[in-house]
Design a protein around this motif. Structure first.
Motif, short mmCIF file in Angstrom:
data_model
loop_
_atom_site.label_atom_id
_atom_site.label_comp_id
_atom_site.label_asym_id
_atom_site.label_seq_id
_atom_site.Cartn_x
_atom_site.Cartn_y
_atom_site.Cartn_z
N GLY A 40 49.52 37.18 29.26
CA GLY A 40 48.76 38.70 29.75
C GLY A 40 49.78 39.74 28.66
N MET A 54 43.01 35.45 32.64
CA MET A 54 43.15 35.04 33.56
C MET A 54 42.06 33.69 33.87
SD MET A 54 43.07 39.12 35.79
CE MET A 54 44.44 40.32 35.24
N THR A 58 43.42 30.42 35.08
CA THR A 58 42.54 29.67 36.39
C THR A 58 42.50 28.66 36.32
OG1 THR A 58 43.03 31.37 36.95
CG2 THR A 58 41.20 30.15 38.60
N THR A 152 47.96 33.71 38.83
CA THR A 152 47.10 33.59 37.79
C THR A 152 47.79 35.45 37.23
OG1 THR A 152 44.98 33.07 37.50
CG2 THR A 152 47.00 31.59 36.67
N ALA A 153 46.67 35.89 38.28
CA ALA A 153 46.59 37.49 37.85
C ALA A 153 47.57 38.21 37.92
CB ALA A 153 45.07 37.77 38.91
N ALA A 156 49.68 37.46 34.97
CA ALA A 156 48.97 37.86 34.00
C ALA A 156 49.09 39.36 33.78
CB ALA A 156 47.77 37.83 33.49
#
Length: 200
Positions: A40, A54, A58, A152-153, A156
């Motif tokens: 990120g 992202m 993923t 993950t979002a 990040a």
């Protein structure tokens, strides 16, 4: 460790992120808690967008869940139980652990997969009882995708929002991540040494 992860991402871009997240699920050498925030942060440098980061994380993570899912599906409950009986010490998993995981999955099913993706260590292991229970692949991927994308979002975005501030703390990231990895190794060794086998 942090330098290795950053170099791999910079050289391979999104593929590097996906590869690291795949490996983190198959055999976790580097935790996603290090990979995704760093990815990120790298998105703020303009080489790739935060959305790309992202998606790469993923997809890589999802691909890493499939070997465990198919292992559970191929061996079935009895096969995984026999595996625990034979190699339980090294897996730090007893036959009763297999029984308990299967029972939890029967009770909670789909929500176990979705919520399990948000819990460290459980994120990978939840794939095995899903395979054992012959959860349809489509459902498994759907609920895994939702949970994995959230995980993950969030990681990040944490690195992305830190932005330039990450450069202030990055000198501390490598020793901290190395320490965490060392602690995990010690915990594993302790579990192997103190593991008590069970009779079938």
């Amino acid at each position: 460790m942090e330098a290795f992860v950053q170099t791999l991402m910079q050289k391979l871009g999104p593929f590097g992120i996906g590869l690291l997240m795949f490996l983190e699920n198959v055999f976790p050498p580097i935790p996603s808690e290090l990979i995704m925030p760093l990815a990120g942060y790298l998105a703020t440098q303009g080489d790739m967008s935060i959305v790309t980061v992202m998606l790469a994380g993923t997809v890589g993570s999802l691909l890493g869940t499939l070997p465990w899912y198919y292992l559970g599906r191929r061996l079935g409950h009895d096969g995984v139980r026999r595996l625990a009986e034979k190699h339980g010490r090294w897996l730090t998993m007893s036959p009763s652990d297999v029984d308990a995981a299967s029972e939890r999955f029967k009770r909670h099913g789909k929500s176990s997969v979705l919520l399990g993706r948000l819990i460290p260590t459980v994120r990978t292991l939840i794939s095995v009882p899903a395979g054992v229970a012959n959860m349809p692949l489509g459902q498994f991927l759907l609920f895994s995708t939702i949970g994995t994308l959230i995980w993950t979002a969030a990681l990040a975005m944490a690195g992305f929002l830190l932005g330039q501030a990450y450069s202030v703390i990055q000198d501390y990231v490598d020793p901290i991540s190395t320490t965490v990895l060392a602690i995990l190794v010690v915990i594993y060794i302790y579990r192997v040494v103190t593991f008590k086998s069970e009779r079938a």
